[in-house]
Write a protein that holds these residues in place. Structure first.
Motif, short mmCIF file in Angstrom:
data_model
loop_
_atom_site.label_atom_id
_atom_site.label_comp_id
_atom_site.label_asym_id
_atom_site.label_seq_id
_atom_site.Cartn_x
_atom_site.Cartn_y
_atom_site.Cartn_z
N LEU A 1 -7.77 11.17 -17.93
CA LEU A 1 -7.86 9.72 -18.16
C LEU A 1 -7.14 9.18 -19.40
CD1 LEU A 1 -11.42 9.12 -16.81
CD2 LEU A 1 -9.25 8.53 -15.77
N ARG B 1 -6.83 13.75 -13.07
CA ARG B 1 -7.78 12.79 -13.64
C ARG B 1 -7.87 12.93 -15.15
NH1 ARG B 1 -12.85 12.15 -9.75
NH2 ARG B 1 -12.45 9.96 -9.95
N LEU C 1 -2.33 3.46 -8.87
CA LEU C 1 -2.50 4.81 -9.40
C LEU C 1 -3.72 4.88 -10.31
CD1 LEU C 1 1.15 5.96 -10.24
CD2 LEU C 1 -0.34 6.76 -8.42
N MET C 2 -3.86 3.84 -11.15
CA MET C 2 -4.98 3.88 -12.10
C MET C 2 -6.31 3.74 -11.37
SD MET C 2 -3.28 1.92 -15.26
CE MET C 2 -4.56 2.53 -16.28
N ILE D 1 1.48 1.10 -10.37
CA ILE D 1 0.75 1.59 -11.55
C ILE D 1 -0.74 1.23 -11.41
CG2 ILE D 1 0.64 1.53 -14.06
CD1 ILE D 1 3.32 2.54 -12.98
N PHE D 2 -0.99 -0.01 -11.00
CA PHE D 2 -2.37 -0.47 -10.82
C PHE D 2 -3.08 0.44 -9.81
CE2 PHE D 2 -4.65 -4.84 -11.09
CZ PHE D 2 -5.83 -4.19 -11.42
N LEU E 1 -6.94 4.63 -8.33
CA LEU E 1 -7.20 5.87 -7.59
C LEU E 1 -7.59 7.01 -8.53
CD1 LEU E 1 -4.37 5.64 -4.94
CD2 LEU E 1 -6.80 5.20 -4.63
N SER E 2 -7.06 6.97 -9.75
CA SER E 2 -7.42 8.03 -10.70
C SER E 2 -8.89 7.91 -11.08
CB SER E 2 -6.54 7.96 -11.94
OG SER E 2 -6.98 6.93 -12.78
N PHE F 1 3.60 1.32 -19.12
CA PHE F 1 4.33 0.80 -17.96
C PHE F 1 4.06 -0.70 -17.78
CE2 PHE F 1 4.99 5.09 -15.99
CZ PHE F 1 6.36 4.95 -15.83
N VAL G 1 -2.89 11.54 -12.99
CA VAL G 1 -3.80 10.93 -12.02
C VAL G 1 -4.41 12.00 -11.14
CG1 VAL G 1 -3.94 9.41 -10.01
CG2 VAL G 1 -2.69 8.68 -12.02
N LEU H 1 2.46 10.42 -15.46
CA LEU H 1 1.39 9.56 -14.95
C LEU H 1 0.83 10.12 -13.65
CD1 LEU H 1 -0.24 6.89 -15.00
CD2 LEU H 1 1.66 5.82 -13.82
N VAL I 1 -3.60 8.80 -18.49
CA VAL I 1 -3.41 7.72 -17.50
C VAL I 1 -3.49 6.36 -18.19
CG1 VAL I 1 -4.37 6.61 -15.45
CG2 VAL I 1 -4.33 9.09 -15.61
N GLY J 1 -0.21 4.17 -18.26
CA GLY J 1 -0.36 2.96 -17.45
C GLY J 1 -0.14 1.72 -18.28
#
Lengths: 319, 538, 272
Positions: free
Chosen positions: A282, A280, C124-125, C121-122, C127-128, A292, A277, A273, A285, A289
């Motif tokens: 996606l 990028r 990270l997503m 996790i939130f 920021l990605s 998790f 990130v 993950l 991710v 995500g």
């Protein structure tokens, strides 16, 4: 009992809705990319073919609702798309790593849960003694430390100075169970320190709370032995809060695992993950995500259901 | 050996303000077989602490300092934990104030009964179970064969309390300590528990310590009474003797039957200031909390709203103030229809109707000074500020008989319970209201303090001709202050009228039960009542 | 207040010492640091010396100077984020508690939803998708963290709201703002102050973790989490360097926690 079932179904429904909303948020997140998604992700130098491939990959040529439907359908069927970074199917990347993460997490849980409950109980029964204060100070420190601090200290001592454990937790499928355990001992120990500290403090608080009840005083006044008071009066009533504490902290394990995997370069989902990130990537991710999040929601859900089932008042009503 | 229990020169200390301080000072007492000794006093008298000490038990933060506790020849003062454990429950047992908290929610009631005798090796499980059912029957519990197999939360407060009395009897101890066993109960339920206590102490010939703050209650059950104050003995004597001829001033004050004030008659010519017509209200949308409420309050008069817990009397206060809007009906204030919802009411109407609460601790913001508490309504309603406000605040403090210079800059947390309640009264007075709603304002206070507050309200009414809507469960208070009595049961008014008329027969059936249940100082009152009831049931 | 400080236990005093030391270093960073934040002054991973008090990092910058500037960046970022988080959390929490009804329902259900998501996790997503910049970082973490502040302030305000002095204010006809400011806030302060310490620790550790993962403050800015990451490789050579910034993080959070512990003990004691 009917009552409890109803509450459980209600809780279950709420979790399903949450998962649904989270999948929508994750999906919209990609939509929110400012400017042209493809270019901003791939950069100025991207060729027209890669941009087109990217657009097709994210199904950017279709309206959002349909795209969401298709994405969700694929997701449920186990098709998470392909990685932008290396073009391999995401599911292939994830499966092995998910298994590794679960292995690390469950090893930790097996060590941490009994340890935390045992220490928590001891601290509660011998509260305000030297032992209690020692444990409280230690756990307060562990809570204050960032995971990577504990991890590097353990590496420094056990891997560098004493040289008895590896500093990198590298595992592959050809290793047998013992050597796998040996490989992950340091990361698992790091997680155990953090999780046990939280769990133990809350267990202690929950038990002290029960011990302060009037019915415990009543039992003492009835001349019941200390052992029986603990086993017969305190234990059944502590069960519900303690189970809740355990499950909530296991949910915390999911977050802690990400950092520990990075420190030890452990091939788990968390490291994937973080890598994705920064790249990028996606689709990866999105998939990791969501996995998790579902695990997290599931653990919180079981915490609630278990504590409902172990709550004497709820359990007994309307049998 | 004559005495079952002998306590000599007992001192107990509690740890507060960072040091050990005496809370029970030089107490000696004796208890013979079959004798009931009443311990009476206001809060802080140390009566519960003495009760627990009789079992060699102290709560956390307390310790036995010196003296001797001799239970049937065993010295408990410095006994080992194991020796104490063997005595507790088997030779001496305890009935606590709150049965609901004292039963373990995880186990059935009868299982908790059986625990002590089986554990102390007195009898087997089956035998104990059989005895439990027998005791439940003797203590008038409904369905004695089945009730024990329920969980504590499935029993009512009065039933649980009796189940606990039974539990205290499970090992057939020689002494039972009753610690305010009826305080948390309604008067009609109190009778059931008192009857159970009587059954045990008289028919089963057990010795008991009976702890309470209510002299009328203890007079029914005790042979001897010890009056305690601030951890010291004030006076001790045989019950009838002590009630007839108290030696000490403090005892006389406790005994003083409330001075009935002269009744003001109510005539139709007097101004009706509050007129409630056909009001109904609900919390849930389905079950009615109030129905068919019709009620008037006249100028300068006190209406007492009486009922037991759950009767809807406090709900009615909420409806009148608009916190819980009535679903139909009308509330007229000075002839004008008040909006049912608080938010829609005008400031002037809010000003004219003030409220005083049961718990002075939570009715005052702990972060505010007296000046701010009383000053705010002055500023809010009249725009009075600065020097002028200070003068007015001081006036109001004088009105409630507190020295302005001492109290004006105190934080509300630095006041005693009675002082706090006076400040609440001053806050209401600051608005210069026509009607004050008093919700159980004396029930959290000690008896003598409560008496003073009632007198103060009386004086204020004489001076300013305000009206009171006085909500209470305590019939003694009602008798002392009401001009008109309204009796409520299950959300309805079942009887109302002038005091004389309501208090003299013929009564409504429930009024009768309610009035009859209020303990009187007469030590024969309970026996007579129980006899009377027994005869009517046959 | 002074009397209270005099009565404080040793642990709380140590905590206060740690926090004050860190704050002073952060404020006077340019005066304390012998080298610039990003200037390369020596060889890679040099040891302790009179020239480099704490040695040098992976590209030869003075570690002591980096630590000093790192204190400034890391603490300021965490502090601003926590303040913002408290602003969101308490205002919404108080409004939900006092207003009740559908406003409370809407806010609370939304917050439940966000909280059902693991924070890291939130973040990270987000920021990605948005990329990591200082404003994004502050805003994202403040929003995510404000959910916990909301929960607490709503619960605290609810406890106070049922007290009769609040009812008395309502019956007097006081408005929402007065009730929140005069009746609820002064009584909610002790638990909120303690919570501020806890939230600061959490945010501080959280940002450090993000930086450690390479998603927080971006180089060449000095920040402690990032410095651990940059020098992580040294540990396998038996060089202690990554332990210094990691230790500094632990040091400050322990300090704050010691104060919070004392404060919690104090406010629970006053209740009795």
């Amino acid at each position: 009992m009917k009552n409890v079932l109803f509450l459980i179904f209600k809780r279950l429904g709420a979790s399903l809705i949450t998962i649904f909303v989270i999948s929508v948020i994750i999906f919209i997140g990609v939509e929110l990319l400012p400017g042209d998604v493809a270019e901003s992700v791939l950069g100025q130098s991207a060729t027209t073919e890669t941009v087109a491939a990217f657009r097709k990959e994210l199904k950017l040529d279709l309206p959002p609702v349909i795209r969401y439907g298709a994405w969700l359908k694929d997701f449920i069927q186990g098709d998470f798309g392909t990685s932008l970074a290396n073009g391999r199917p995401v599911s292939e990347l994830i499966t092995w790593r998910l298994a590794n993460t679960l292995f690390l997490a469950s090893t930790t849980a097996v060590i941490a849960i009994p340890l935390a409950i045992f220490l928590g109980m001891l601290a509660a029964f011998y509260r305000n003694t030297f032992f209690d204060k020692l444990i409280s100070t230690t756990t307060l420190s562990f809570i204050s430390f960032p995971e990577f601090f504990i991890a590097y200290i353990l590496i420094f001592i056990f891997a560098v100075k004493l040289n008895i454990f590896p500093s990198l937790a590298i595992i592959d499928d050809n290793m047998n169970f013992t050597s796998k355990i040996y490989a992950i001992l340091l990361p698992s120990l790091t997680l155990t320190c953090v999780v046990t500290a939280h769990m133990m403090r809350q267990t202690r608080a929950a038990i002290i709370n029960v011990l302060a009840s009037a019915y415990i005083e009543m039992a003492e006044i009835k001349g019941i032995t200390r052992l029986r008071i603990i086993m017969h009066h305190a234990f059944p009533n502590s069960l519900s809060p303690v189970i809740n504490v355990v499950a909530v902290n296991l949910a915390y394990l999911i977050v802690g695992v990400v950092i520990v995997e990075v420190v030890f370069v452990y091939p788990g989902l968390g490291q994937l993950l973080v890598d994705s990130v920064s790249k990028r990537d996606l689709p990866v991710v999105q998939a990791s995500g969501l996995i998790f999040s579902i695990a997290y929601i599931f653990l919180n859900l079981s915490a609630d259901i278990l504590s409902m089932l172990s709550n004497p008042k709820l359990r007994q009503s309307q049998i | 050996m004559n005495n079952l229990l002998e306590i000599k020169n007992l001192y107990i200390e509690g740890f507060y303000e960072d040091r050990w301080q005496p809370i029970v000072k030089d107490i000696s007492l004796n208890l013979k077989r079959g004798e009931v000794l009443g311990l009476i006093g206001e809060s802080g008298a140390g009566k519960s602490t003495i009760g627990l000490a009789a079992m060699g038990y102290t709560r956390q933060g307390c310790r036995l300092a010196s003296g001797s506790i001799n239970l049937e020849g065993i010295e408990l003062f410095d006994a080992s934990e194991e020796d104490l454990r063997l005595v507790r429950g088997s030779k001496i047992s305890y009935v606590a104030q709150s049965a609901a908290a004292s039963f373990n929610p995880s186990h059935r009631v009868i299982k908790q009964y059986v625990e002590a005798p089986v554990h102390h090796g007195i009898m087997g499980y089956k035998e104990a179970e059989k005895e439990a059912v027998e005791l439940y029957r003797r203590l008038f519990l409904p369905e004695p064969e089945k009730i024990g197999y329920r969980y504590p939360h499935e029993l009512s407060g009065g039933q649980l309390q009796r189940a606990m009395v039974a539990m205290a009897m499970s090992c057939k101890p020689d002494i039972i300590v009753f610690d305010e066993p009826t305080t948390a109960l309604d008067v009609t339920t109190q009778i059931e528990v008192l009857a159970a206590v009587k059954e045990i102490t008289e028919k089963m010939n057990k010795a008991a310590l009976y702890i309470t703050h209510d002299l009328a209650v203890v007079a029914q059950v005790a042979h001897r009474i010890m009056v305690l104050r601030n951890g010291r003995l004030v006076e001790e004597g045989e019950t009838r003797q002590l009630i007839k001829k108290p030696k000490e001033k403090y005892t006389r004050e406790l005994l003083n039957v409330r001075t009935l004030r002269e009744e003001k008659n109510i005539t139709d010519k007097m101004d009706v200031i509050l007129d409630i017509e056909d009001v109904a209200a609900t919390y849930t949308g389905q079950d009615m909390a109030l129905e068919d409420i019709n009620l008037t309050v006249r100028k300068g008069r006190t209406v007492a709203l009486v009922g037991e817990s759950g009767s809807g009397k406090s709900t009615l206060a909420k409806v009148v103030t608009g916190l819980l809007p009535a679903i139909h009906g009308s509330i007229k204030f000075f002839g004008k229809d008040l909006p049912l919802e608080l938010k829609k009411r005008e400031k002037e109407d809010l000003r004219r109707m003030q409220m005083i609460y049961q718990m002075p601790d939570t009715a005052l913001n702990p972060k505010q000074t007296v000046r701010k508490v009383i000053g705010r309504p002055l500023q809010f309603y009249f725009g009075i500020k600065g020097k002028q406000a200070e003068e007015r605040i001081k006036d109001l403090l004088r009105n409630i008989e507190l020295d302005p210079d001492i109290y004006i800059d105190r934080l509300t947390t630095e006041l005693s319970g009675g002082e706090k309640q006076r400040i609440c009264i001053a806050r209401a007075l600051a608005a210069e209201p026509d009607l004050i709603i008093c919700d159980e304002i004396t029930s959290a206070l000690d008896q003598l303090v409560a008496e003073d507050i009632l007198n103060l309200l009386q004086n204020l009414q004489n001076k300013t001709n305000m009206s009171y809507l006085f909500i209470t469960h305590d019939l003694a208070t009602v008798k002392a202050i009401a001009d008109k009595i309204v009796i409520m049961l299950e959300g309805k008014i079942i009887e109302q009228g002038e005091k004389k008329q309501v208090l003299s027969p013929p009564h409504h059936e429930y009024t009768d039960k309610l009035l009859a249940s209020v303990p009187e100082m007469d030590p024969d009152w309970l026996d007579n009542l129980l006899e009377e009831r027994a005869s009517t049931f046959i | 207040m002074l009397k209270l400080l005099q009565q404080s236990p040793l642990s709380a005093r140590i905590g206060m010492g740690i926090v004050i030391l860190n704050v002073l270093v952060a404020i006077f960073a340019p005066l304390i640091a012998p080298y610039g934040e990003t200037s390369i002054a020596g060889d890679v991973w040099e040891g302790f010396s009179a020239q480099f008090y704490l040695g040098t990092d992976h590209i030869g910058r003075d570690l002591f100077s980096r630590m000093v500037f790192g204190a400034r960046n890391t603490i300021a970022l965490a502090f601003i984020t926590t303040l913002l988080s408290f602003l969101f959390g308490t205002v919404l929490g108080f409004i939900a508690a006092v207003k009740g009804g559908w406003i409370d329902q809407l806010l609370s259900r939304t917050i439940d939803m966000i909280m059902a998501f693991p924070t890291l996790i939130f973040a990270l997503m987000i920021l990605s998708v948005l990329g990591s910049s200082i404003p994004t970082l502050i805003f994202t973490i403040a929003v995510l963290d404000s959910t916990r502040v909301y929960r607490l302030s709503r619960a605290v305000a609810m406890d106070i709201e049922v007290m009769e002095f609040v009812e008395a204010a309502r019956l007097r006809g006081e408005g929402l703002w007065w009730i929140i400011r005069q009746e609820i806030l002064p009584n909610a302060m002790p638990p909120l102050i303690a919570e501020f310490g806890l939230r600061f620790c959490f945010v501080f550790l959280f940002i450090a973790s993000l930086s450690f993962l390479g998603l927080g403050l971006q180089p060449p800015l000095a920040d402690w989490g990032g410095m651990v990451r940059e020098n992580a490789g040294a540990i396998t050579f038996g060089i202690y360097i990554p332990l210094i910034p990691a230790g500094a993080i632990a040091f400050l959070t322990v300090g704050v926690n010691l104060i919070v512990d004392w404060f919690l003990h104090l406010s629970s004691g006053l209740h009795e």
